[in-house]
Design a protein around this motif. Sequence first.
Motif, PDB file in Angstrom:
ATOM      1  N   ASN A  13       0.849  -1.192   0.000  1.00 32.06           N
ATOM      2  CA  ASN A  13       0.000   0.000   0.000  1.00 32.06           C
ATOM      3  C   ASN A  13       0.890   1.249   0.000  1.00 32.06           C
ATOM      4  O   ASN A  13       2.116   1.149   0.049  1.00 32.06           O
ATOM      5  N   ASP A  14       0.277   2.417  -0.035  1.00 32.36           N
ATOM      6  CA  ASP A  14       1.040   3.662  -0.196  1.00 32.36           C
ATOM      7  C   ASP A  14       2.063   3.884   0.908  1.00 32.36           C
ATOM      8  O   ASP A  14       3.213   4.237   0.639  1.00 32.36           O
ATOM      9  N   ALA A  15       1.650   3.691   2.145  1.00 30.16           N
ATOM     10  CA  ALA A  15       2.546   3.957   3.271  1.00 30.16           C
ATOM     11  C   ALA A  15       3.720   2.985   3.281  1.00 30.16           C
ATOM     12  O   ALA A  15       4.867   3.379   3.521  1.00 30.16           O
ATOM     13  N   GLN A  16       3.460   1.713   3.016  1.00 34.78           N
ATOM     14  CA  GLN A  16       4.539   0.721   2.997  1.00 34.78           C
ATOM     15  C   GLN A  16       5.514   1.003   1.864  1.00 34.78           C
ATOM     16  O   GLN A  16       6.730   0.897   2.031  1.00 34.78           O
ATOM     17  N   ARG A  17       4.986   1.373   0.712  1.00 31.47           N
ATOM     18  CA  ARG A  17       5.827   1.655  -0.444  1.00 31.47           C
ATOM     19  C   ARG A  17       6.702   2.884  -0.190  1.00 31.47           C
ATOM     20  O   ARG A  17       7.893   2.897  -0.483  1.00 31.47           O
ATOM     21  N   ARG A  18       6.113   3.921   0.374  1.00 25.71           N
ATOM     22  CA  ARG A  18       6.866   5.144   0.679  1.00 25.71           C
ATOM     23  C   ARG A  18       7.965   4.855   1.707  1.00 25.71           C
ATOM     24  O   ARG A  18       9.099   5.322   1.568  1.00 25.71           O
ATOM     25  N   ALA A  19       7.643   4.070   2.726  1.00 27.94           N
ATOM     26  CA  ALA A  19       8.634   3.729   3.751  1.00 27.94           C
ATOM     27  C   ALA A  19       9.770   2.896   3.162  1.00 27.94           C
ATOM     28  O   ALA A  19      10.943   3.109   3.486  1.00 27.94           O
ATOM     29  N   LEU A  20       9.437   1.954   2.294  1.00 26.16           N
ATOM     30  CA  LEU A  20      10.453   1.126   1.657  1.00 26.16           C
ATOM     31  C   LEU A  20      11.418   1.971   0.841  1.00 26.16           C
ATOM     32  O   LEU A  20      12.645   1.842   0.971  1.00 26.16           O
ATOM     33  N   LEU A  21      10.897   2.855   0.023  1.00 29.32           N
ATOM     34  CA  LEU A  21      11.755   3.683  -0.825  1.00 29.32           C
ATOM     35  C   LEU A  21      12.594   4.649  -0.003  1.00 29.32           C
ATOM     36  O   LEU A  21      13.775   4.875  -0.292  1.00 29.32           O
ATOM     37  N   ARG A  22      12.008   5.218   1.050  1.00 25.22           N
ATOM     38  CA  ARG A  22      12.773   6.114   1.924  1.00 25.22           C
ATOM     39  C   ARG A  22      13.931   5.380   2.581  1.00 25.22           C
ATOM     40  O   ARG A  22      15.051   5.890   2.658  1.00 25.22           O
ATOM     41  N   ASN A  23      13.665   4.175   3.085  1.00 29.37           N
ATOM     42  CA  ASN A  23      14.715   3.405   3.744  1.00 29.37           C
ATOM     43  C   ASN A  23      15.816   3.012   2.767  1.00 29.37           C
ATOM     44  O   ASN A  23      17.005   3.070   3.108  1.00 29.37           O
ATOM     45  N   LEU A  24      15.447   2.608   1.561  1.00 23.20           N
ATOM     46  CA  LEU A  24      16.459   2.233   0.570  1.00 23.20           C
ATOM     47  C   LEU A  24      17.341   3.425   0.196  1.00 23.20           C
ATOM     48  O   LEU A  24      18.560   3.295   0.088  1.00 23.20           O
ATOM     49  N   ILE A  25      16.736   4.594   0.014  1.00 23.01           N
ATOM     50  CA  ILE A  25      17.517   5.782  -0.331  1.00 23.01           C
ATOM     51  C   ILE A  25      18.433   6.170   0.827  1.00 23.01           C
ATOM     52  O   ILE A  25      19.602   6.523   0.627  1.00 23.01           O
ATOM     53  N   LEU A  30      23.977   6.267   3.169  1.00 20.88           N
ATOM     54  CA  LEU A  30      24.846   5.894   4.281  1.00 20.88           C
ATOM     55  C   LEU A  30      25.986   4.974   3.851  1.00 20.88           C
ATOM     56  O   LEU A  30      27.124   5.130   4.288  1.00 20.88           O
ATOM     57  N   HIS A  31      25.684   3.998   2.991  1.00 22.18           N
ATOM     58  CA  HIS A  31      26.669   2.970   2.662  1.00 22.18           C
ATOM     59  C   HIS A  31      27.324   3.153   1.294  1.00 22.18           C
ATOM     60  O   HIS A  31      28.345   2.523   1.019  1.00 22.18           O
ATOM     61  N   GLY A  32      26.723   3.966   0.431  1.00 20.14           N
ATOM     62  CA  GLY A  32      27.318   4.191  -0.868  1.00 20.14           C
ATOM     63  C   GLY A  32      26.905   3.187  -1.923  1.00 20.14           C
ATOM     64  O   GLY A  32      26.983   3.457  -3.114  1.00 20.14           O
ATOM     65  N   ARG A  33      26.478   2.012  -1.513  1.00 19.42           N
ATOM     66  CA  ARG A  33      26.008   0.981  -2.445  1.00 19.42           C
ATOM     67  C   ARG A  33      25.123   0.003  -1.683  1.00 19.42           C
ATOM     68  O   ARG A  33      25.383  -0.291  -0.517  1.00 19.42           O
ATOM     69  N   ALA A  81      21.843  10.084   7.501  1.00 20.55           N
ATOM     70  CA  ALA A  81      21.858  10.031   6.036  1.00 20.55           C
ATOM     71  C   ALA A  81      21.835  11.437   5.446  1.00 20.55           C
ATOM     72  O   ALA A  81      22.563  11.729   4.491  1.00 20.55           O
ATOM     73  N   ALA A  82      21.017  12.323   6.009  1.00 20.41           N
ATOM     74  CA  ALA A  82      20.951  13.698   5.513  1.00 20.41           C
ATOM     75  C   ALA A  82      22.269  14.426   5.762  1.00 20.41           C
ATOM     76  O   ALA A  82      22.750  15.175   4.896  1.00 20.41           O
ATOM     77  N   LYS A  83      22.859  14.210   6.918  1.00 15.91           N
ATOM     78  CA  LYS A  83      24.138  14.855   7.247  1.00 15.91           C
ATOM     79  C   LYS A  83      25.230  14.391   6.295  1.00 15.91           C
ATOM     80  O   LYS A  83      26.007  15.199   5.775  1.00 15.91           O
ATOM     81  N   LYS A  84      25.280  13.090   6.026  1.00 20.90           N
ATOM     82  CA  LYS A  84      26.294  12.575   5.110  1.00 20.90           C
ATOM     83  C   LYS A  84      26.059  13.087   3.685  1.00 20.90           C
ATOM     84  O   LYS A  84      27.009  13.390   2.966  1.00 20.90           O
ATOM     85  N   LEU A  85      24.800  13.218   3.302  1.00 17.80           N
ATOM     86  CA  LEU A  85      24.480  13.738   1.968  1.00 17.80           C
ATOM     87  C   LEU A  85      25.023  15.145   1.795  1.00 17.80           C
ATOM     88  O   LEU A  85      25.635  15.457   0.769  1.00 17.80           O
ATOM     89  N   PHE A  86      24.832  16.009   2.773  1.00 23.71           N
ATOM     90  CA  PHE A  86      25.276  17.395   2.653  1.00 23.71           C
ATOM     91  C   PHE A  86      26.775  17.565   2.896  1.00 23.71           C
ATOM     92  O   PHE A  86      27.400  18.414   2.274  1.00 23.71           O
ATOM     93  N   ILE A 119      22.968  -1.030  -6.756  1.00 18.97           N
ATOM     94  CA  ILE A 119      22.936   0.386  -7.102  1.00 18.97           C
ATOM     95  C   ILE A 119      23.947   1.080  -6.198  1.00 18.97           C
ATOM     96  O   ILE A 119      24.007   0.809  -4.995  1.00 18.97           O
ATOM     97  N   GLU A 120      24.778   1.929  -6.802  1.00 19.64           N
ATOM     98  CA  GLU A 120      25.835   2.580  -6.038  1.00 19.64           C
ATOM     99  C   GLU A 120      25.998   4.015  -6.493  1.00 19.64           C
ATOM    100  O   GLU A 120      25.571   4.398  -7.587  1.00 19.64           O
ATOM    101  N   LEU A 121      26.598   4.799  -5.624  1.00 21.72           N
ATOM    102  CA  LEU A 121      26.936   6.175  -5.967  1.00 21.72           C
ATOM    103  C   LEU A 121      28.238   6.169  -6.746  1.00 21.72           C
ATOM    104  O   LEU A 121      29.194   5.480  -6.375  1.00 21.72           O
ATOM    105  N   VAL A 122      28.288   6.922  -7.835  1.00 21.38           N
ATOM    106  CA  VAL A 122      29.471   6.980  -8.680  1.00 21.38           C
ATOM    107  C   VAL A 122      30.582   7.671  -7.909  1.00 21.38           C
ATOM    108  O   VAL A 122      30.363   8.703  -7.256  1.00 21.38           O
ATOM    109  N   GLN A 123      31.789   7.125  -7.972  1.00 25.66           N
ATOM    110  CA  GLN A 123      32.932   7.737  -7.298  1.00 25.66           C
ATOM    111  C   GLN A 123      33.550   8.781  -8.211  1.00 25.66           C
ATOM    112  O   GLN A 123      33.738   8.546  -9.395  1.00 25.66           O
ATOM    113  N   GLU A 124      33.854   9.948  -7.648  1.00 26.68           N
ATOM    114  CA  GLU A 124      34.509  10.988  -8.433  1.00 26.68           C
ATOM    115  C   GLU A 124      35.530  11.685  -7.630  1.00 26.68           C
ATOM    116  O   GLU A 124      35.448  11.900  -6.488  1.00 26.68           O
TER     117      GLU A 124
END
Length: 124
Positions: A13-25, A30-33, A81-86, A119-124
Amino acid sequence: MRHQVSGYKRGRNDAQRRALLRNLISQLFLHGRIQTTEAKARAIRSDAEKLITIAKNGLRADGNKVHARRLVAARINGVDAAKKLFDEIAPRYEARPGGYTRMYKLGMRQGDGAEMAIIELVQE
């Protein structure tokens, strides 16, 4: 007919899907991949790239840093996760115009035959 219907429900359902995507992002930041199914990797790819762009724009001299942090915090789970992103991820992609993630296909999962991907973040 599927007129003006976009996105996939993935058996949730909507809430489960939103929570899943938020956690994956959050875990991707946090881990880079992360290793997940191909469908979930495709689902988070565009959202993750948009959040990185928001963070990059918030770091510019004319950007509103507080507003960007609040936008990101509303879309992902966890302060870490937000702190590491910025602090780490956005400055790394300062000169890159896009394409911050990369996806590798791994083949079928042994148990149920689901297509797996990294899925991973590209290294630069």
